[in-house]
Design a protein around this motif. Structure first.
Motif, short mmCIF file in Angstrom:
data_model
loop_
_atom_site.label_atom_id
_atom_site.label_comp_id
_atom_site.label_asym_id
_atom_site.label_seq_id
_atom_site.Cartn_x
_atom_site.Cartn_y
_atom_site.Cartn_z
N TRP A 72 -27.12 73.27 -19.94
CA TRP A 72 -26.37 72.11 -19.45
C TRP A 72 -26.84 71.68 -18.07
O TRP A 72 -26.89 70.48 -17.78
CB TRP A 72 -24.86 72.40 -19.46
CG TRP A 72 -24.31 72.44 -20.86
CD1 TRP A 72 -23.85 73.53 -21.53
CD2 TRP A 72 -24.20 71.33 -21.78
NE1 TRP A 72 -23.46 73.17 -22.81
CE2 TRP A 72 -23.66 71.85 -22.99
CE3 TRP A 72 -24.52 69.98 -21.72
CZ2 TRP A 72 -23.42 71.04 -24.10
CZ3 TRP A 72 -24.28 69.17 -22.82
CH2 TRP A 72 -23.73 69.70 -24.00
N VAL A 84 -29.96 69.71 -18.76
CA VAL A 84 -29.66 68.40 -19.36
C VAL A 84 -29.11 67.44 -18.30
O VAL A 84 -29.55 66.29 -18.20
CB VAL A 84 -28.67 68.58 -20.53
CG1 VAL A 84 -28.10 67.23 -20.98
CG2 VAL A 84 -29.33 69.30 -21.71
N ARG A 122 -30.26 63.76 -16.75
CA ARG A 122 -29.42 62.58 -16.97
C ARG A 122 -29.07 61.89 -15.66
O ARG A 122 -28.97 60.66 -15.61
CB ARG A 122 -28.15 63.01 -17.71
CG ARG A 122 -27.37 61.85 -18.29
CD ARG A 122 -26.07 62.30 -18.95
NE ARG A 122 -26.28 63.20 -20.08
CZ ARG A 122 -25.28 63.81 -20.72
NH1 ARG A 122 -24.03 63.63 -20.33
NH2 ARG A 122 -25.52 64.62 -21.73
N GLN A 142 -34.97 69.17 -14.29
CA GLN A 142 -35.59 69.86 -15.43
C GLN A 142 -35.91 71.32 -15.10
O GLN A 142 -36.81 71.91 -15.68
CB GLN A 142 -36.86 69.13 -15.89
CG GLN A 142 -36.59 67.74 -16.42
CD GLN A 142 -37.83 67.08 -16.95
OE1 GLN A 142 -38.81 66.92 -16.23
NE2 GLN A 142 -37.80 66.68 -18.21
N GLY A 165 -21.22 67.40 -19.66
CA GLY A 165 -22.19 67.22 -20.74
C GLY A 165 -21.52 66.91 -22.08
O GLY A 165 -22.06 66.14 -22.88
N VAL A 212 -32.15 72.43 -25.24
CA VAL A 212 -32.14 71.32 -24.26
C VAL A 212 -32.48 70.01 -24.96
O VAL A 212 -31.79 68.99 -24.81
CB VAL A 212 -33.12 71.60 -23.11
CG1 VAL A 212 -33.36 70.34 -22.27
CG2 VAL A 212 -32.60 72.73 -22.22
N ARG A 260 -29.71 68.81 -27.34
CA ARG A 260 -28.47 68.33 -26.72
C ARG A 260 -28.68 67.10 -25.86
O ARG A 260 -27.73 66.41 -25.52
CB ARG A 260 -27.86 69.42 -25.83
CG ARG A 260 -27.36 70.62 -26.58
CD ARG A 260 -26.47 71.45 -25.67
NE ARG A 260 -26.03 72.68 -26.29
CZ ARG A 260 -24.99 72.77 -27.13
NH1 ARG A 260 -24.29 71.70 -27.45
NH2 ARG A 260 -24.65 73.93 -27.64
N ARG A 261 -29.89 66.86 -25.46
CA ARG A 261 -30.19 65.83 -24.47
C ARG A 261 -29.84 64.46 -25.01
O ARG A 261 -30.03 64.16 -26.16
CB ARG A 261 -31.67 65.98 -24.11
CG ARG A 261 -32.32 64.96 -23.33
CD ARG A 261 -33.77 65.40 -23.11
NE ARG A 261 -34.62 65.04 -24.23
CZ ARG A 261 -35.96 65.16 -24.17
NH1 ARG A 261 -36.53 65.68 -23.11
NH2 ARG A 261 -36.68 64.79 -25.19
#
Lengths: 204, 204, 204, 204
Positions: free
Chosen positions: A103, A106, A110, A174, A202, B200, B203-204
């Motif tokens: 998470w 991710v 984002r 990342q 998330g 990852v 879920r991204r």
């Protein structure tokens, strides 16, 4: 500081086993450190490339303020030592934990366009040192990833003087999460709180 | 090579318990192997149909270079032995782990039309042997599933000479992941890194 | 049959601990049974309302072919005994496991309008008894939930003669999964395979 | 009541370890209590700020009916003591568990505009005391979060007289779940059932 070498090592091993079980430090990712003393400065840190789920006393090094091992040996300190040295040089920072969770990774993608993310409104925020109400917001800066760790450490150091400084953690894009505390228990609590909040955001 | 039979068996049992707990080898899925010696070639491999969460020494076979058990007995080697033989015949491959995770299965469907997927940009890529920066990309080929394992093994073997060869793992469509390393610790690290990156991306 | 009472009890306790850890039998949900003998018929089954994560020998009852406890005592058999009796009366069924997982519940709602769901194309299907290739499809019927278990048991019994009979398991809408096998190891393998496939379909 | 101090403490420690492993009480979140006696009233409750995954006897306090520690000491009772006192003063409430899970937090946001959420149709509802069929609906009120716990406790107390009273639990917005039962086993079963149902609704 926080207790003797043996006790700190045992606690770091337990943190590693729990974090590995949760999938936060898979594949030898992550690194952990704790300040053993200030006069002289001594930092206990995981050696490079160790399996965090089954750390043993031989998987740690003790470094001086320049990041040099106090005792000669074959092990290298973690590549990200410069970040640990910079953070533990700050007042009130006795332990630094770095994790790579799904998470965190991710969210670091984002929200990277915004330079970070605000955590606000959640009761879990009170797990962070100095936060006394869910109405307080915590800024989590996101830094670009790089293999040039000294430059990254300098960039993070400057962020503490920025208008929105990190509270007790930041993300690398990342890559993962760095969090710290006055001792290992607090740093570990901060990691758990960040990871919880990242998963909430998330999934929301 | 990597240590004695008893030690390798114990390590494979521990890998199985951890992977089963994570849901990567449920329902007796998956198979594991490690090279015991090269002169003569000896491969330790899980027998067919064993519960990977509670492997014991009796759940393994030792094979020669033709995939025949060195000692006669009632157990059959895993149906996918041909893949393990082909992979461990390659230079620098000392262990092969095959897992069936939810995310590997989901991604093997999602990307099968493209013949594979690129993993790029993530710090976790540095867990792969030979990768020194997150900017390096790793190609994960996806092969169609088949019950004809010798033909699949030949197809995978050819892929090593293709323009985008597998780095240290590949997917089989709606089936799972094969990954390898010079020893069991490295193969296990590669599995953890792939599984992390698959989740990852999923879920991204 | 499958071994002595003590051994079966121990294995059922281990299954319960693992399934509870995975969240498949939370809040005392689920029930497990295994055939102890056929001449006379004796069924070992979990007593009603027990915590499946810490089962002990005192949490089981032995029933005759009418579902009556062989030895008098304060415990009641599970409310769903009629389903266990019907299933274990079928040839080749030595153990029945009933679980309530999140994904089974979600899919039992999503596919209830179609009366069930096909599982096809996945290598994991080979974990089901009699399935030798991923190209074989397995039908999982979904029955409406009811508190009238004898009527539900009769409906399930009729489904075995229908054009699409259950292979080795079925779902009850907004309730959970029943799966069986010739012995406890096979029933447990079937549960793991179903749960894996449900999660793949749920996340896909 | 429910057994001696030592036994209750051990059970609460086990509940904490299990809930922490599941991620329901990370970062010292949550608090647990159980009634030790009624004449005089004595409440065993977690001290403020303890790690719920490794509770030990020293992490608990015994309070009187005014929330004052029976024995003087350095520990403070949990900040949310007023809620535990109010709930355990109600007939048939012998234990109260408060958790912070990801799904409870996500749903507490998603449904806060409606003042709560109905749980209906699921077999798992039968885990709640007094529910005998999946057709019965259970209302879970959602209260706004506040740091003024006595005011929140009064608001919750009034909700028991409202048209849709809480059955055996409620949510606090962006905060978590409170659930109770006549003893610790029932309260723990209620938590597991709520968490299961929240995850089903969250993923559906």
């Amino acid at each position: 500081m926080q207790g003797c070498l043996g006790e700190l090592t045992r606690e770091l091993c337990a943190v590693g086993a729990d974090f590995h079980r949760r999938g936060w430090v898979l594949a030898t990712a992550g690194n952990f450190s704790a300040v053993l003393g200030r006069q002289p400065y001594r930092l206990l840190i995981t050696a490079s490339g160790r399996h965090k789920g089954r750390l043993a006393p031989g998987d740690f090094l003790t470094l001086d303020e320049h990041g040099r091992p106090v005792e000669p040996g074959p092990d290298r300190p973690s590549a990200e030592t410069a970040l640990h040295l910079m953070l533990t040089a700050r007042p009130g920072v006795g332990a630094v934990l770095h994790t790579h969770s799904v998470w965190a990774t991710v969210l670091s993608e984002r929200f990277s366009g915004e330079g970070g993310l605000w955590l606000g409104g959640y009761e879990m925020l009170k797990a962070f040192d100095g936060v006394t109400t869910h109405e307080q917001r915590v800024w989590v800066p996101i830094f670009d990833n790089t293999q040039d760790i000294p430059t990254l450490a300098a960039e993070v150091a400057r962020a503490f003087a920025a208008p929105r400084p990190p509270h007790c953690g930041f993300l690398i894009r990342q890559h993962g999460l760095y969090a710290w505390g006055r001792d290992l228990a607090e740093a570990s609590r901060h990691i758990e709180a960040f990871e919880f909040l990242f998963e909430v955001i998330g999934r929301r």
